[in-house]
Design a protein around this motif. Structure first.
Motif, PDB file in Angstrom:
ATOM      1  N   GLU A   2       0.846  -1.198   0.000  1.00 20.70           N
ATOM      2  CA  GLU A   2       0.000   0.000   0.000  1.00 20.70           C
ATOM      3  C   GLU A   2       0.877   1.242   0.000  1.00 20.70           C
ATOM      4  O   GLU A   2       1.945   1.233   0.593  1.00 20.70           O
ATOM      5  CB  GLU A   2      -0.826   0.025   1.299  1.00 20.70           C
ATOM      6  CG  GLU A   2      -2.118  -0.727   1.218  1.00 20.70           C
ATOM      7  CD  GLU A   2      -2.939  -0.517   2.476  1.00 20.70           C
ATOM      8  OE1 GLU A   2      -4.135  -0.325   2.342  1.00 20.70           O
ATOM      9  OE2 GLU A   2      -2.355  -0.522   3.582  1.00 20.70           O
ATOM     10  N   ARG A   3       0.404   2.281  -0.597  1.00 22.54           N
ATOM     11  CA  ARG A   3       1.231   3.480  -0.579  1.00 22.54           C
ATOM     12  C   ARG A   3       1.094   4.193   0.765  1.00 22.54           C
ATOM     13  O   ARG A   3       0.141   3.976   1.498  1.00 22.54           O
ATOM     14  CB  ARG A   3       0.877   4.367  -1.755  1.00 22.54           C
ATOM     15  CG  ARG A   3      -0.283   5.309  -1.591  1.00 22.54           C
ATOM     16  CD  ARG A   3       0.022   6.525  -2.499  1.00 22.54           C
ATOM     17  NE  ARG A   3      -1.110   7.403  -2.701  1.00 22.54           N
ATOM     18  CZ  ARG A   3      -1.370   8.411  -1.888  1.00 22.54           C
ATOM     19  NH1 ARG A   3      -0.701   8.580  -0.773  1.00 22.54           N
ATOM     20  NH2 ARG A   3      -2.372   9.226  -2.173  1.00 22.54           N
ATOM     21  N   ASP A  68      -2.403  13.719   2.038  1.00 27.19           N
ATOM     22  CA  ASP A  68      -3.735  13.141   1.852  1.00 27.19           C
ATOM     23  C   ASP A  68      -4.708  13.711   2.877  1.00 27.19           C
ATOM     24  O   ASP A  68      -5.868  13.989   2.570  1.00 27.19           O
ATOM     25  CB  ASP A  68      -3.685  11.620   2.009  1.00 27.19           C
ATOM     26  CG  ASP A  68      -2.755  10.991   0.987  1.00 27.19           C
ATOM     27  OD1 ASP A  68      -2.990  11.224  -0.213  1.00 27.19           O
ATOM     28  OD2 ASP A  68      -1.799  10.302   1.398  1.00 27.19           O
ATOM     29  N   ALA A 188      -9.414  13.910  -3.840  1.00 20.50           N
ATOM     30  CA  ALA A 188      -9.070  12.707  -4.615  1.00 20.50           C
ATOM     31  C   ALA A 188      -8.575  11.609  -3.690  1.00 20.50           C
ATOM     32  O   ALA A 188      -8.932  10.431  -3.857  1.00 20.50           O
ATOM     33  CB  ALA A 188      -8.020  13.042  -5.670  1.00 20.50           C
ATOM     34  N   SER A 189      -7.769  11.976  -2.695  1.00 21.80           N
ATOM     35  CA  SER A 189      -7.263  10.976  -1.744  1.00 21.80           C
ATOM     36  C   SER A 189      -8.415  10.301  -1.030  1.00 21.80           C
ATOM     37  O   SER A 189      -8.391   9.092  -0.788  1.00 21.80           O
ATOM     38  CB  SER A 189      -6.351  11.621  -0.696  1.00 21.80           C
ATOM     39  OG  SER A 189      -5.261  12.249  -1.289  1.00 21.80           O
ATOM     40  N   LYS A 191     -11.239   9.717  -2.110  1.00 23.39           N
ATOM     41  CA  LYS A 191     -11.884   8.785  -3.026  1.00 23.39           C
ATOM     42  C   LYS A 191     -11.080   7.477  -3.090  1.00 23.39           C
ATOM     43  O   LYS A 191     -11.641   6.391  -2.978  1.00 23.39           O
ATOM     44  CB  LYS A 191     -11.924   9.425  -4.417  1.00 23.39           C
ATOM     45  CG  LYS A 191     -13.019   8.960  -5.291  1.00 23.39           C
ATOM     46  CD  LYS A 191     -13.170   9.947  -6.438  1.00 23.39           C
ATOM     47  CE  LYS A 191     -13.970   9.347  -7.554  1.00 23.39           C
ATOM     48  NZ  LYS A 191     -13.936  10.240  -8.731  1.00 23.39           N
ATOM     49  N   PHE A 192      -9.756   7.601  -3.233  1.00 23.87           N
ATOM     50  CA  PHE A 192      -8.933   6.407  -3.441  1.00 23.87           C
ATOM     51  C   PHE A 192      -8.482   5.722  -2.159  1.00 23.87           C
ATOM     52  O   PHE A 192      -8.229   4.532  -2.163  1.00 23.87           O
ATOM     53  CB  PHE A 192      -7.729   6.756  -4.336  1.00 23.87           C
ATOM     54  CG  PHE A 192      -8.166   7.192  -5.705  1.00 23.87           C
ATOM     55  CD1 PHE A 192      -8.782   6.277  -6.559  1.00 23.87           C
ATOM     56  CD2 PHE A 192      -8.005   8.498  -6.135  1.00 23.87           C
ATOM     57  CE1 PHE A 192      -9.221   6.664  -7.819  1.00 23.87           C
ATOM     58  CE2 PHE A 192      -8.442   8.900  -7.390  1.00 23.87           C
ATOM     59  CZ  PHE A 192      -9.055   7.988  -8.235  1.00 23.87           C
ATOM     60  N   LEU A 193      -8.347   6.480  -1.119  1.00 24.07           N
ATOM     61  CA  LEU A 193      -7.873   5.908   0.151  1.00 24.07           C
ATOM     62  C   LEU A 193      -8.966   6.020   1.213  1.00 24.07           C
ATOM     63  O   LEU A 193      -8.690   6.047   2.403  1.00 24.07           O
ATOM     64  CB  LEU A 193      -6.611   6.652   0.640  1.00 24.07           C
ATOM     65  CG  LEU A 193      -5.422   6.701  -0.325  1.00 24.07           C
ATOM     66  CD1 LEU A 193      -4.365   7.671   0.168  1.00 24.07           C
ATOM     67  CD2 LEU A 193      -4.829   5.312  -0.488  1.00 24.07           C
ATOM     68  N   GLU A 195     -11.168   4.140   2.587  1.00 26.26           N
ATOM     69  CA  GLU A 195     -11.312   3.172   3.676  1.00 26.26           C
ATOM     70  C   GLU A 195     -10.305   3.421   4.787  1.00 26.26           C
ATOM     71  O   GLU A 195     -10.650   3.422   5.970  1.00 26.26           O
ATOM     72  CB  GLU A 195     -11.110   1.763   3.128  1.00 26.26           C
ATOM     73  CG  GLU A 195     -12.381   0.923   3.185  1.00 26.26           C
ATOM     74  CD  GLU A 195     -12.179  -0.410   2.529  1.00 26.26           C
ATOM     75  OE1 GLU A 195     -11.390  -1.208   3.056  1.00 26.26           O
ATOM     76  OE2 GLU A 195     -12.799  -0.628   1.458  1.00 26.26           O
TER      77      GLU A 195
END
Ligand code: PRP
Length: 212
Positions: A2-3, A68, A188-189, A191-193, A195
């Motif tokens: 994971e990043r 983020d 955007a973060s 949305k992608f991260l 959880e």
């Protein structure tokens, strides 16, 4: 793998309190306490990276995605209206935004009011809502000096304990906004991260709950 989740914390006393909350929430990075010049700290196991940012710059890092998530005062959010999500009131760094003036000051509504402040946008929108014409003087600090030296009629500034005003023979004319530290996220973060960020938000919420 994971990043890394990049987290911008406000440098200074508030930031230390906020870091303690992240630590209590299960996101520690012990090195952070040992080193007071380094700006970036990682906990690779947890996949998080903290960095210390000037408090008013946190919104810039988060808005542009260099961080983020981050923690910023509501004063900064009101002043700059960054395009970020506000996720949680951390209920620390509590203070309020107020108009203050020399003790005994009386407003003469027939003339333009001069207002010294670091928070130009907040002051403008507050007086616009009252329909009052003002002349803004933007200062970067020691705002309390302005009315004493005749630079302005009033100031718009943060009041925490009220000591600074008292020591300079100023008084609050009107409190108009409650301030505290807020957890914010890049859109955007989120949305992608989402959880991971949501999990962290939940844990921080628990920390706030247990400290009450
Ligand atoms: C803020 C604010 C007041 C002071 C109020 O300044 O501008 O000067 O805190 O706190 P008090 O009510 O507890 O006395 P800050 O310390 O953030 O630094 P600044 O002078 O750079 O604005």
């Amino acid at each position: 793998m994971e990043r890394m989740l990049n987290i911008a914390l406000p440098k200074g006393r508030l930031g230390e309190r906020v870091y303690a909350m992240f630590e209590a929430a299960g996101y520690p990075c012990p090195e952070i306490k040992e080193n007071n010049r380094r700006l970036i700290f990682e906990n690779r196991e947890l996949g998080i990276r903290y960095f210390w940012v000037k408090p008013s710059d946190v919104v810039i890092y988060v808005e542009r995605g260099a961080a983020d998530i981050g923690v910023a005062g509501r004063d900064i959010l009101l002043e700059y209206s960054p395009d970020v999500y506000e996720l949680l009131d951390l209920e620390v760094g509590k203070c309020h935004m107020a108009v203050a003036a020399k003790c005994g000051y009386e407003d003469d509504r027939s003339r333009t009011l001069t207002v010294a402040t670091k928070f130009t946008n907040i002051a403008k929108s507050y007086y616009a809502s009252l329909g009052r014409e003002i002349d803004i003087i933007h200062l970067n600090g020691s705002i309390e000096l302005a009315p004493i030296l005749g630079l302005s009629d009033v100031i718009v500034d943060i009041v925490e304990t009220g000591t600074t005003l008292k020591e300079n023979k100023l008084e609050v004319v009107e409190r108009f906004a409650e301030i505290s530290a807020r957890l914010i996220a890049n859109k955007a973060s989120f949305k992608f991260l989402g959880e991971r960020i949501d999990l962290l938000r939940g844990k921080l919420r628990d920390v706030i709950g247990t400290s009450k």
